[in-house]
Design a protein around this motif. Structure first.
Motif, short mmCIF file in Angstrom:
data_model
loop_
_atom_site.label_atom_id
_atom_site.label_comp_id
_atom_site.label_asym_id
_atom_site.label_seq_id
_atom_site.Cartn_x
_atom_site.Cartn_y
_atom_site.Cartn_z
N UNK A 6 0.84 -1.21 0.00
CA UNK A 6 0.00 0.00 0.00
C UNK A 6 0.87 1.25 0.00
N UNK A 7 1.88 1.29 0.87
CA UNK A 7 2.76 2.46 0.95
C UNK A 7 3.50 2.66 -0.36
N UNK A 8 3.99 1.59 -0.95
CA UNK A 8 4.71 1.70 -2.21
C UNK A 8 3.82 2.27 -3.30
N UNK A 9 2.58 1.81 -3.37
CA UNK A 9 1.64 2.32 -4.36
C UNK A 9 1.34 3.80 -4.13
N UNK A 53 3.30 13.40 5.46
CA UNK A 53 3.02 12.62 6.65
C UNK A 53 3.22 11.16 6.30
N UNK A 54 4.02 10.50 7.12
CA UNK A 54 4.28 9.08 6.97
C UNK A 54 3.66 8.36 8.15
N UNK A 55 2.96 7.29 7.90
CA UNK A 55 2.44 6.45 8.96
C UNK A 55 3.37 5.25 9.04
N UNK A 56 3.98 5.08 10.21
CA UNK A 56 4.98 4.03 10.41
C UNK A 56 4.65 3.25 11.68
N UNK A 57 5.22 2.06 11.78
CA UNK A 57 5.10 1.33 13.03
C UNK A 57 5.92 2.05 14.08
N UNK A 58 5.54 1.90 15.34
CA UNK A 58 6.20 2.63 16.42
C UNK A 58 7.71 2.38 16.47
N UNK A 59 8.14 1.22 16.05
CA UNK A 59 9.58 0.92 16.07
C UNK A 59 10.29 1.37 14.79
N UNK A 60 9.59 2.09 13.92
CA UNK A 60 10.10 2.61 12.65
C UNK A 60 10.59 1.52 11.70
N UNK A 62 8.51 -0.36 9.69
CA UNK A 62 7.66 -0.52 8.52
C UNK A 62 6.94 0.78 8.18
N UNK A 63 6.99 1.16 6.91
CA UNK A 63 6.22 2.28 6.39
C UNK A 63 4.88 1.75 5.93
N UNK A 64 3.81 2.27 6.52
CA UNK A 64 2.46 1.78 6.21
C UNK A 64 1.85 2.58 5.06
N UNK A 65 1.98 3.90 5.10
CA UNK A 65 1.48 4.74 4.01
C UNK A 65 2.16 6.11 4.07
N UNK A 66 2.04 6.86 3.00
CA UNK A 66 2.60 8.20 2.92
C UNK A 66 1.60 9.08 2.17
N UNK A 67 1.52 10.34 2.61
CA UNK A 67 0.61 11.29 1.96
C UNK A 67 1.12 12.69 2.23
N UNK A 68 0.58 13.66 1.49
CA UNK A 68 0.89 15.06 1.79
C UNK A 68 0.25 15.39 3.12
#
Length: 78
Positions: A6-9, A53-60, A62-68
């Motif tokens: 999802x994040x890559x897309x 804004x990047x949504x990541x796991x708390x331990x950094x 995994x990148x879950x998604x990215x958006x403006x």
């Protein structure tokens, strides 16, 4: 850092490159907040004169998604 499909897309759609991700992770984040979901955090940072804004796991790990970044996130980060 692992990048979910999802994040890559989303990165591809929005023109957010792996190099931009590396710049975010190398510098101090403007803002890192726990999100509403358990185990996830929001990172808001400026890259190439745009706020992201990047949504990541708390331990950094995994990148879950990215958006403006939303305007309120930009204001909170300053």
């Amino acid at each position: 850092m692992n990048i979910t499909r999802h994040a890559f897309e989303r990165m591809r759609e929005r023109g957010f490159t792996v190099e931009m991700l590396a710049r975010v992770l190398r510098k101090n984040f403007l803002r890192r907040d726990p999100s509403e979901e358990d185990g996830l955090s929001k990172i808001t940072a400026e890259v190439d004169n745009h706020f992201w804004t990047l949504i990541v796991t708390d331990d950094l790990s995994t990148l879950v998604t990215v958006r403006r970044a939303h305007e309120d996130e930009v204001q909170d980060a300053r």
